[in-house]
Design an enzyme around this catalytic site. Sequence first.
Site, PDB file in Angstrom:
ATOM      1  N   LYS A 133      -3.952  -9.634  -7.244  1.00 22.47           N
ATOM      2  CA  LYS A 133      -5.095  -9.884  -6.712  1.00 22.47           C
ATOM      3  C   LYS A 133      -6.229  -8.768  -7.072  1.00 22.47           C
ATOM      4  O   LYS A 133      -5.930  -7.781  -7.394  1.00 22.47           O
ATOM      5  CB  LYS A 133      -5.016  -9.331  -5.078  1.00 22.47           C
TER       6      LYS A 133
ATOM      7  N   LYS B 209     -10.804  -3.851  -5.010  1.00 23.49           N
ATOM      8  CA  LYS B 209     -11.831  -3.067  -5.349  1.00 23.49           C
ATOM      9  C   LYS B 209     -11.461  -1.608  -5.516  1.00 23.49           C
ATOM     10  O   LYS B 209     -12.291  -0.827  -6.045  1.00 23.49           O
ATOM     11  CB  LYS B 209     -12.677  -3.095  -4.167  1.00 23.49           C
TER      12      LYS B 209
ATOM     13  N   LYS C 273       0.882  -1.365   0.009  1.00 24.28           N
ATOM     14  CA  LYS C 273       0.185   0.157   0.040  1.00 24.28           C
ATOM     15  C   LYS C 273       0.786   1.232  -0.037  1.00 24.28           C
ATOM     16  O   LYS C 273       0.584   2.282  -0.594  1.00 24.28           O
ATOM     17  CB  LYS C 273      -0.788   0.004   1.272  1.00 24.28           C
TER      18      LYS C 273
HETATM   19  N1  AQP Z   1      -9.426 -10.952  -4.827  1.00 25.89           N
HETATM   20  C1  AQP Z   1      -9.646 -11.469  -3.834  1.00 25.89           C
HETATM   21  N2  AQP Z   1      -9.480 -12.866  -3.633  1.00 25.89           N
HETATM   22  C2  AQP Z   1     -10.060 -13.444  -2.280  1.00 25.89           C
HETATM   23  N3  AQP Z   1     -10.193 -12.854  -1.128  1.00 25.89           N
HETATM   24  C3  AQP Z   1     -10.262 -11.501  -0.963  1.00 25.89           C
HETATM   25  N4  AQP Z   1     -10.522 -10.626  -0.392  1.00 25.89           N
HETATM   26  C4  AQP Z   1     -10.433  -9.180  -0.978  1.00 25.89           C
HETATM   27  N5  AQP Z   1     -10.262  -9.326  -2.317  1.00 25.89           N
HETATM   28  C5  AQP Z   1     -10.001 -10.652  -2.566  1.00 25.89           C
HETATM   29  C6  AQP Z   1     -10.890 -10.746   0.928  1.00 25.89           C
HETATM   30  O1  AQP Z   1     -11.805  -9.980   1.493  1.00 25.89           O
HETATM   31  C7  AQP Z   1     -11.653  -9.697   2.818  1.00 25.89           C
HETATM   32  C8  AQP Z   1     -11.708  -8.237   3.184  1.00 25.89           C
HETATM   33  O2  AQP Z   1     -10.726  -7.517   2.603  1.00 25.89           O
HETATM   34  P1  AQP Z   1     -10.752  -5.627   2.706  1.00 25.89           P
HETATM   35  O3  AQP Z   1     -11.674  -5.375   1.679  1.00 25.89           O
HETATM   36  O4  AQP Z   1     -10.830  -5.419   3.911  1.00 25.89           O
HETATM   37  O5  AQP Z   1      -9.158  -5.793   2.167  1.00 25.89           O
HETATM   38  P2  AQP Z   1      -8.296  -6.217   0.974  1.00 25.89           P
HETATM   39  O6  AQP Z   1      -7.969  -7.589   1.263  1.00 25.89           O
HETATM   40  O7  AQP Z   1      -7.421  -4.883   0.942  1.00 25.89           O
HETATM   41  O8  AQP Z   1      -9.212  -5.700  -0.323  1.00 25.89           O
HETATM   42  P3  AQP Z   1      -9.107  -5.150  -1.506  1.00 25.89           P
HETATM   43  O9  AQP Z   1     -10.383  -5.312  -2.446  1.00 25.89           O
HETATM   44  O10 AQP Z   1      -7.763  -5.456  -1.928  1.00 25.89           O
HETATM   45  O11 AQP Z   1      -9.203  -3.714  -1.170  1.00 25.89           O
HETATM   46  P4  AQP Z   1      -8.584  -2.305  -1.478  1.00 25.89           P
HETATM   47  O12 AQP Z   1      -8.178  -2.433  -3.040  1.00 25.89           O
HETATM   48  O13 AQP Z   1      -9.119  -1.263  -0.813  1.00 25.89           O
HETATM   49  O14 AQP Z   1      -7.110  -2.739  -0.751  1.00 25.89           O
HETATM   50  C9  AQP Z   1     -10.219 -10.317   3.149  1.00 25.89           C
HETATM   51  O15 AQP Z   1     -10.362 -11.458   3.793  1.00 25.89           O
HETATM   52  C10 AQP Z   1      -9.671 -10.356   1.950  1.00 25.89           C
HETATM   53  O16 AQP Z   1      -8.519 -11.594   1.896  1.00 25.89           O
END
Ligand code: AQP
Length: 349
Positions: free
Chosen positions: A213, A216, A131
């Site tokens: 990955k 969002k 990040k």
């Molecule tokens: N692509 C993914 N595949 C599997 N699991 C996923 N998770 C998120 N994206 C995937 C799982 O969702 C949970 C919550 O995640 P979060 O939104 O709090 O944080 P994150 O993992 O950082 O999600 P993003 O979408 O990547 O958000 P941004 O873009 O804001 O950083 C977790 O259990 C995560 O593993």
Amino acid sequence: MPLWHVDEKGAVPMEQITQPKKRMLSGIKPSGDLTLGSYLGAIRNWKGREDSFDCFYFMADLHAITVRQDPAALRRRTIEQLAQYIACGLDPEKNTLFIQSHVHQHAELGWVLDCYTMFGELSRMTQFKDKSAKNADNINGGLFTYPSLMAADILLYQPDYVPVGEDQKQHVELCHAVARRFNGIYGEVFKLPEPFVPKVGARIMSLTNPSAKMSKSEAEDTGRVLLMDSPEVIMRQFKRAVTDSDTLVHFDREKKPGVSNLMTIYAACTEKSHEQIEQEFAGQGYGAFKTAVGEAVVETLRPIREEALRLMKDKAYLESVYQTGAQKASYVAEKTLRKVYKKVGFVAR
Ligand code: AQP
């Protein structure tokens, strides 16, 4: 070692269900609209557990502001995320659904745990490294101490079980280390929960860059599929999905990351095994395969999208859900926080 066993879908054999129910908790930050990855990697594995567990699920808005957010968009997404949780099958009568910032104990315990988390431990977190590389102009303290707040999110509820994606395992391990340190000084204050990473659909990658990955907060053209995307958009995204110069539908994460990601998605949506998928598309090339995966995703998301659109119009209902959720969550969180404040030496109010 966990005291109980859950299968891939989170079902607990009846003989293992004891009273009172075991507790589980998880959250997603509203830093962008929910994706297929959020659903297959997280939410899908939460639903249907309420008969076996006392479940707490939240919208992690405190975490979302570690990256600069547009205030109106954050508010909109937080409420829409709640509607999507419900549409995905999380019944608010049986699950506690709440907004993290409504339960002030998260921020308060987060601060206490900051004081019991080491600089070195936080520096090693891969998410912080990722990040801060992506947000080089805003490497703030919150981004760095994010795992202490996440530890507080978990430990406040004394859960037995935390369902997380594979990428979050490191944070749960840090949560254990901090809880053990605190318990080592003050006695058994925190329960150490087990992380549970489902085998199928554990990690969904970007459709256009299968080494990253599906996230969002990424831009629209980065191969992400949103829960609220229309069938036309979903089909277009899958048609554009990166594969390879071969024509064989075969699972090999290293050599065929794009095809393997599509197989993971297809398997998660249809419950078919990799062998069945390989047989189904033998000799057909990637065109037919991508169309089939797109269609499977459209059908998986269709009822969720329709129900979420209906719920989003009912603001009063959503408000009643998050208000009740905050009350229930605060009740549990306050018990732990009071104990912690006493242990560290704060004067009771
Ligand atoms: N692509 C993914 N595949 C599997 N699991 C996923 N998770 C998120 N994206 C995937 C799982 O969702 C949970 C919550 O995640 P979060 O939104 O709090 O944080 P994150 O993992 O950082 O999600 P993003 O979408 O990547 O958000 P941004 O873009 O804001 O950083 C977790 O259990 C995560 O593993």
